[in-house]
Design an enzyme around this catalytic site. Structure first.
Site, mmCIF file in Angstrom:
data_model
loop_
_atom_site.group_PDB
_atom_site.id
_atom_site.type_symbol
_atom_site.label_atom_id
_atom_site.label_comp_id
_atom_site.label_asym_id
_atom_site.label_seq_id
_atom_site.Cartn_x
_atom_site.Cartn_y
_atom_site.Cartn_z
ATOM 1 N N HIS A 1 1.188 2.780 -13.611
ATOM 2 C CA HIS A 1 2.082 1.741 -14.130
ATOM 3 C C HIS A 1 3.519 2.259 -14.056
ATOM 4 O O HIS A 1 3.778 3.408 -14.445
ATOM 5 C CB HIS A 1 1.713 1.408 -15.585
ATOM 6 N N GLY B 1 0.775 -1.235 0.000
ATOM 7 C CA GLY B 1 0.000 0.000 0.000
ATOM 8 C C GLY B 1 0.805 1.282 0.000
ATOM 9 O O GLY B 1 0.367 2.296 0.540
ATOM 10 N N THR B 2 1.992 1.269 -0.643
ATOM 11 C CA THR B 2 2.778 2.509 -0.684
ATOM 12 C C THR B 2 2.075 3.585 -1.514
ATOM 13 O O THR B 2 2.099 4.762 -1.145
ATOM 14 C CB THR B 2 4.188 2.253 -1.248
ATOM 15 N N LEU C 1 -9.342 -7.187 -13.721
ATOM 16 C CA LEU C 1 -10.800 -7.124 -13.626
ATOM 17 C C LEU C 1 -11.431 -7.351 -14.997
ATOM 18 O O LEU C 1 -10.905 -6.889 -16.009
ATOM 19 C CB LEU C 1 -11.225 -5.765 -13.074
#
Length: 208
Positions: free
Chosen positions: A110, A12-13, A94
């Protein structure tokens, strides 16, 4: 005020960068209202809880395939009344059930300058290994909308980062996070929440 829902799988950075940006008023007209994790052990959940952000866990392993998992995510996003969905180290692809329902409302960061070193199979250190193997002088980060094709959605922001002679995938990854990802992801979120991103012919433009 737009509801921002962040999808996570790991440390979770990037989520932390968003939390810090919200606290510092870098994100305008938006609030992180929920963090959803595909991994019950993700440290990102602790980061959210420490900041009094609602968390939900939808373990990927409990679903037989991508489509059933995506539908569960879609239900959760609808329940949370998400205006913007941010993929922050979310390691599950997803299905189009989600990407079509939330077209131009899901963004991802990205760790390369798309269209370089992106698409299926390019994630984590693999991106930086490829960049170093190719010998590029600059890499960087890209924030883009998410569609049905991996890393192929409209580009919102990009930031280049210099590649050093003695870089390893790990040192390059760290520099790109610090000098690019953690900067342009909150910027893109703020632009979205202020309705400053315009889509024309499938491309994203920033309104003045």
């Amino acid at each position: 005020m737009k509801n921002i829902v962040v999808l996570v799988s790991g440390g979770g950075t990037n989520l932390q960068a968003l939390i810090d940006a919200e606290k510092n008023n870098i994100i305008k007209n938006g609030k992180i209202t929920c963090v959803i994790s595909s991994n019950p052990d993700a440290y990102a959940l602790e980061r959210a809880e420490k900041n009094n952000i609602k968390t939900r866990v939808l373990p990927r392993k409990q679903f037989p395939d991508c489509v059933s998992y995506s539908r569960a995510i879609l239900s959760a996003l609808d329940e949370e009344k998400a205006d913007l969905v941010v993929l922050a180290g979310f390691m599950t692809i997803l299905s189009e059930d989600v990407t079509k329902a939330y077209a131009y409302r899901i963004i991802n960061v990205h760790p390369a300058l798309i269209p370089s070193f992106c698409g299926a199979g390019y994630y984590g250190l693999k991106v930086h290994e490829a960049a170093l193997s190719y010998g590029v002088k600059y890499s960087g980060a890209t924030v883009h909308f998410v569609n049905e094709v991996a890393d192929a959605g409209a580009i919102i922001l990009q930031k280049p980062v210099e590649v050093m002679k003695n870089d390893t995938p790990e040192t390059l990854q760290k520099r790109i996070m610090e000098q690019a990802e953690w900067i342009i992801l909150p910027q893109a979120v703020s632009l979205f929440c202020q309705d400053k991103i315009e889509i024309s012919n499938g491309k994203a433009f920033i309104k003045e």
